[in-house]
Structures are given as structure tokens and as C-alpha cells.
Motif scaffolding. Structure first.
Motif, PDB file in Angstrom:
ATOM      1  N   UNK A  20      57.232  29.499  50.945  1.00 43.20           N
ATOM      2  CA  UNK A  20      56.592  30.485  51.924  1.00 43.20           C
ATOM      3  C   UNK A  20      55.785  31.440  51.119  1.00 43.20           C
ATOM      4  N   UNK A  21      56.309  31.929  49.816  1.00 46.75           N
ATOM      5  CA  UNK A  21      55.541  32.596  49.071  1.00 46.75           C
ATOM      6  C   UNK A  21      54.325  31.897  48.762  1.00 46.75           C
ATOM      7  N   UNK A  22      54.366  30.531  48.415  1.00 49.50           N
ATOM      8  CA  UNK A  22      52.850  29.714  48.156  1.00 49.50           C
ATOM      9  C   UNK A  22      52.069  29.895  49.423  1.00 49.50           C
ATOM     10  N   UNK A  23      52.820  29.450  50.549  1.00 47.84           N
ATOM     11  CA  UNK A  23      51.816  29.453  51.758  1.00 47.84           C
ATOM     12  C   UNK A  23      51.307  30.898  52.294  1.00 47.84           C
ATOM     13  N   UNK A  24      51.794  32.180  51.896  1.00 46.40           N
ATOM     14  CA  UNK A  24      51.401  33.402  52.266  1.00 46.40           C
ATOM     15  C   UNK A  24      50.167  33.528  51.147  1.00 46.40           C
ATOM     16  N   UNK A  25      50.525  33.073  49.944  1.00 45.70           N
ATOM     17  CA  UNK A  25      49.185  33.255  48.909  1.00 45.70           C
ATOM     18  C   UNK A  25      48.047  32.372  49.272  1.00 45.70           C
ATOM     19  N   UNK A  26      48.292  31.291  49.863  1.00 42.69           N
ATOM     20  CA  UNK A  26      47.219  30.373  50.197  1.00 42.69           C
ATOM     21  C   UNK A  26      46.444  30.983  51.312  1.00 42.69           C
ATOM     22  N   UNK A  27      47.293  31.667  52.343  1.00 41.03           N
ATOM     23  CA  UNK A  27      46.706  32.328  53.502  1.00 41.03           C
ATOM     24  C   UNK A  27      46.042  33.510  53.126  1.00 41.03           C
ATOM     25  N   UNK A  28      46.267  34.355  52.127  1.00 42.73           N
ATOM     26  CA  UNK A  28      45.485  35.353  51.758  1.00 42.73           C
ATOM     27  C   UNK A  28      44.236  34.738  50.796  1.00 42.73           C
ATOM     28  N   UNK A  29      44.277  33.638  50.145  1.00 44.95           N
ATOM     29  CA  UNK A  29      43.213  32.981  49.431  1.00 44.95           C
ATOM     30  C   UNK A  29      42.079  32.598  50.441  1.00 44.95           C
ATOM     31  N   UNK A  30      42.793  32.008  51.615  1.00 47.73           N
ATOM     32  CA  UNK A  30      41.846  31.630  52.698  1.00 47.73           C
ATOM     33  C   UNK A  30      41.095  32.602  53.350  1.00 47.73           C
ATOM     34  N   UNK A  31      41.603  33.915  53.624  1.00 46.85           N
ATOM     35  CA  UNK A  31      41.241  34.972  54.090  1.00 46.85           C
ATOM     36  C   UNK A  31      39.870  35.567  52.978  1.00 46.85           C
TER      37      UNK A  31
END
Length: 205
Positions: A20-31
Motif C-alpha cells: 500500500x505504501x508503494x501504491x500510494x507513492x506511485x499515485x503521488x508520482x502519477x499526479x
């Protein structure tokens, strides 16, 4: 005596929590960087982790990307659910409330809207992301048709699919138009038009 490291010890998380931590970081990176600019190094840096953590918890970047988009889809669905459970109002007012939930301040940011476009784009080439996008669409449309069902009077129930088609297409167009022009009044006019069209076609109050 060995010298103590000045780096803070990393908190040990369960595999699920780390994913989940990695997915949240990926979401911020996408944004921040968009789909085309997303790399494993940027995600790792955003998460404060080594590249090894990504490869250990996800088989490839496509899987990381899918997890990030799944989080974004959950955010949109939660906004709709909050509108649906709010009590009171006529069927038209409940429809209006539901439609506007997708255009709340936290969802109408350039970063989130770019993320929505990236989701549509990625769905063309990634089957898992396509299933996420389709599930988001189906969930939103199902909730919409239930609201329209409460509005319909007489023999208007057979018109619900056509009304839902127009409203869903209009919502997509309004998101794109807002991203291009940022015209708040145009969004309001479009949403008002969706509710008015539903009332005229379904005879509801």
C-alpha cells in the motif's frame, strides 16, 4: 565498537502495508509526473524505499501502476458513496448531489484530472488497468441508474439506459472541459442540464 548509523531505522511493515505504501507513492508520482513520466526510481524515491522493495513486492511496473490507479478509483467511488448515503431530498435533488460529488474541490485539481486521463490512456494497453477503469465506470453507472429508477414515472423506465448514456458521456466531457478551460460555470451548467434532461425524459420530481 562499530559506529552507529546516522540514518533512521526503517519501520518494519507487513507485506500488505508495504504494498500500500508503494501504491500510494506511485499515485503521488502519477499526479506529479504523469503516466509517461513514471519510473520505478521515482516511485521508490517518493516512497523513501530502495528499488529492491519495489521488485520484492511487485512483479513489474505495470502491477505498481495498476495498484496506484486502483487507489485513485477508490477515491472517486468514496465520493459517490458519501453522496448516496446522505439522507433527504427529492429524487432529482439526490441525483444532483450524486453528480456534483464527482466534481468536488479535491477531485477537480489538475493533478487528479490528469490522472483520470492517464487512466483512460493506460487502459488501452494494460488489461488489468482496463478492468479497473471498467469497474469504476460500471460502479458509477449502476449507482446512477438506481437514482434514475427512483425518478422515473409511468412507462419511462425503458428510457433509463439512454438517459444514463447521455449523463455518463456528459460527465466525461465536463471533466475534460474543466481541465482545458477551468470554467466553473460551464461545469455547473452541464450538471444542471443533466438533471433537467433526466427530469424531462423520465417525468420525475
Amino acid at each position: 565498537m562499530p559506529e552507529k548509523s546516522s540514518r533512521p531505522a526503517q519501520t518494519r511493515l507487513t507485506s500488505e502495508a508495504r504494498r500500500k505504501q508503494i501504491a500510494e507513492a506511485a499515485l503521488r508520482s502519477l499526479q506529479n509526473h504523469g503516466h509517461s513520466g513514471l519510473t520505478a526510481r521515482k516511485v521508490a524515491a517518493e516512497a523513501g524505499l530502495s528499488l529492491g522493495h519495489l521488485t520484492y513486492h511487485y512483479k513489474d511496473m505495470a502491477e505498481v501502476l495498476a495498484a496506484a490507479f486502483r487507489l485513485a478509483a477508490d477515491q472517486v467511488q468514496q465520493a459517490g458513496r458519501r453522496a448516496l448515503i446522505k439522507p433527504g431530498g427529492t429524487p432529482s435533488e439526490r441525483l444532483d448531489r450524486f453528480l456534483r460529488a464527482g466534481f468536488s474541490t479535491d477531485l477537480m485539481t489538475p493533478a487528479h484530472l490528469r490522472l483520470r486521463i492517464d487512466l483512460w490512456s493506460a487502459a488501452l494497453t494494460h488489461s488489468e488497468i482496463a478492468s479497473i477503469e471498467r469497474a469504476l465506470y460500471d460502479s458509477h453507472r449502476d449507482a446512477l441508474e438506481r437514482l434514475l429508477d427512483h425518478m422515473a414515472a409511468g412507462y419511462a423506465y425503458e428510457r433509463i439506459p439512454a438517459v444514463a448514456d447521455l449523463i455518463m458521456a456528459t460527465l466525461d466531457g465536463l471533466w475534460l472541459d474543466w481541465l482545458r478551460r477551468g470554467d466553473e460555470q460551464a461545469v455547473k451548467n452541464g450538471l444542471d442540464g443533466c438533471v433537467l434532461f433526466a427530469r424531462l425524459r423520465l417525468g420525475g420530481s
